[in-house]
Design a protein around this motif. Structure first.
Motif, PDB file in Angstrom:
ATOM      1  N   LYS A   5       0.865  -1.181   0.000  1.00  0.00           N
ATOM      2  CA  LYS A   5       0.000   0.000   0.000  1.00  0.00           C
ATOM      3  C   LYS A   5       0.895   1.222   0.000  1.00  0.00           C
ATOM      4  O   LYS A   5       1.700   1.413   0.900  1.00  0.00           O
ATOM      5  CB  LYS A   5      -0.910  -0.017   1.211  1.00  0.00           C
ATOM      6  N   VAL A   6       0.758   2.037  -1.051  1.00  0.00           N
ATOM      7  CA  VAL A   6       1.611   3.206  -1.229  1.00  0.00           C
ATOM      8  C   VAL A   6       0.759   4.460  -1.101  1.00  0.00           C
ATOM      9  O   VAL A   6      -0.255   4.599  -1.776  1.00  0.00           O
ATOM     10  CB  VAL A   6       2.293   3.173  -2.621  1.00  0.00           C
ATOM     11  N   ARG A   7       1.183   5.376  -0.217  1.00  0.00           N
ATOM     12  CA  ARG A   7       0.506   6.661  -0.076  1.00  0.00           C
ATOM     13  C   ARG A   7       1.516   7.758  -0.424  1.00  0.00           C
ATOM     14  O   ARG A   7       2.575   7.827   0.168  1.00  0.00           O
ATOM     15  CB  ARG A   7      -0.014   6.853   1.341  1.00  0.00           C
ATOM     16  N   PHE A   8       1.154   8.584  -1.389  1.00  0.00           N
ATOM     17  CA  PHE A   8       2.029   9.643  -1.855  1.00  0.00           C
ATOM     18  C   PHE A   8       1.895  10.885  -0.974  1.00  0.00           C
ATOM     19  O   PHE A   8       0.964  10.990  -0.166  1.00  0.00           O
ATOM     20  CB  PHE A   8       1.699   9.984  -3.322  1.00  0.00           C
ATOM     21  N   ALA A   9       2.839  11.830  -1.126  1.00  0.00           N
ATOM     22  CA  ALA A   9       2.881  13.035  -0.295  1.00  0.00           C
ATOM     23  C   ALA A   9       1.577  13.838  -0.373  1.00  0.00           C
ATOM     24  O   ALA A   9       1.177  14.476   0.604  1.00  0.00           O
ATOM     25  CB  ALA A   9       4.065  13.905  -0.698  1.00  0.00           C
ATOM     26  N   ASP A  10       0.884  13.782  -1.513  1.00  0.00           N
ATOM     27  CA  ASP A  10      -0.363  14.544  -1.653  1.00  0.00           C
ATOM     28  C   ASP A  10      -1.572  13.813  -1.074  1.00  0.00           C
ATOM     29  O   ASP A  10      -2.704  14.289  -1.162  1.00  0.00           O
ATOM     30  CB  ASP A  10      -0.610  14.909  -3.113  1.00  0.00           C
ATOM     31  N   ALA A  14      -1.686   4.445  -4.476  1.00  0.00           N
ATOM     32  CA  ALA A  14      -1.489   3.642  -5.684  1.00  0.00           C
ATOM     33  C   ALA A  14      -2.621   2.628  -5.778  1.00  0.00           C
ATOM     34  O   ALA A  14      -3.073   2.087  -4.774  1.00  0.00           O
ATOM     35  CB  ALA A  14      -0.141   2.927  -5.623  1.00  0.00           C
ATOM     36  N   ARG A  15      -3.090   2.370  -6.988  1.00  0.00           N
ATOM     37  CA  ARG A  15      -4.137   1.380  -7.220  1.00  0.00           C
ATOM     38  C   ARG A  15      -3.647   0.347  -8.209  1.00  0.00           C
ATOM     39  O   ARG A  15      -2.958   0.657  -9.163  1.00  0.00           O
ATOM     40  CB  ARG A  15      -5.400   2.044  -7.755  1.00  0.00           C
ATOM     41  N   GLY A  16      -4.016  -0.895  -7.973  1.00  0.00           N
ATOM     42  CA  GLY A  16      -3.599  -1.996  -8.830  1.00  0.00           C
ATOM     43  C   GLY A  16      -4.466  -2.157 -10.054  1.00  0.00           C
ATOM     44  O   GLY A  16      -5.387  -1.368 -10.302  1.00  0.00           O
ATOM     45  N   ASP A  17      -4.204  -3.193 -10.830  1.00  0.00           N
ATOM     46  CA  ASP A  17      -4.948  -3.481 -12.068  1.00  0.00           C
ATOM     47  C   ASP A  17      -6.436  -3.658 -11.813  1.00  0.00           C
ATOM     48  O   ASP A  17      -7.262  -3.340 -12.665  1.00  0.00           O
ATOM     49  CB  ASP A  17      -4.445  -4.775 -12.716  1.00  0.00           C
ATOM     50  N   ASP A  18      -6.785  -4.215 -10.647  1.00  0.00           N
ATOM     51  CA  ASP A  18      -8.189  -4.481 -10.339  1.00  0.00           C
ATOM     52  C   ASP A  18      -8.911  -3.271  -9.765  1.00  0.00           C
ATOM     53  O   ASP A  18     -10.083  -3.340  -9.428  1.00  0.00           O
ATOM     54  CB  ASP A  18      -8.314  -5.675  -9.387  1.00  0.00           C
ATOM     55  N   GLY A  19      -8.203  -2.132  -9.642  1.00  0.00           N
ATOM     56  CA  GLY A  19      -8.822  -0.901  -9.162  1.00  0.00           C
ATOM     57  C   GLY A  19      -8.828  -0.744  -7.656  1.00  0.00           C
ATOM     58  O   GLY A  19      -9.230   0.294  -7.143  1.00  0.00           O
ATOM     59  N   THR A  20      -8.373  -1.752  -6.928  1.00  0.00           N
ATOM     60  CA  THR A  20      -8.339  -1.644  -5.470  1.00  0.00           C
ATOM     61  C   THR A  20      -7.026  -1.014  -5.028  1.00  0.00           C
ATOM     62  O   THR A  20      -6.027  -1.036  -5.745  1.00  0.00           O
ATOM     63  CB  THR A  20      -8.490  -3.021  -4.782  1.00  0.00           C
ATOM     64  N   GLU A  21      -7.042  -0.463  -3.831  1.00  0.00           N
ATOM     65  CA  GLU A  21      -5.858   0.182  -3.284  1.00  0.00           C
ATOM     66  C   GLU A  21      -4.754  -0.844  -3.037  1.00  0.00           C
ATOM     67  O   GLU A  21      -4.999  -1.917  -2.509  1.00  0.00           O
ATOM     68  CB  GLU A  21      -6.234   0.865  -1.980  1.00  0.00           C
TER      69      GLU A  21
END
Length: 47
Positions: A5-10, A14-21
């Motif tokens: 699970k990746v959370r960016f500074a803003d 990030a979301r995977g191919d299936d659209g989930t976080e």
């Protein structure tokens, strides 16, 4: 399987191919034999 699970500074994620976080990573199929470990010549289906 690992789900990164990746959370960016803003604050977005990030979301995977299936659209989930998160980004799913299955890894590699490793064939272990007596005295020898290497990547398998073929891979499974991930079931």
């Amino acid at each position: 399987m690992v789900n990164f699970k990746v959370r960016f500074a803003d604050g977005s994620t990030a979301r995977g191919d299936d659209g989930t976080e998160g980004e799913k990573f299955r890894g590699w199929d490793v064939c272990v034999r007596d005295g020898d470990t290497r990547l398998c010549a073929t891979t499974g289906k991930g079931d």
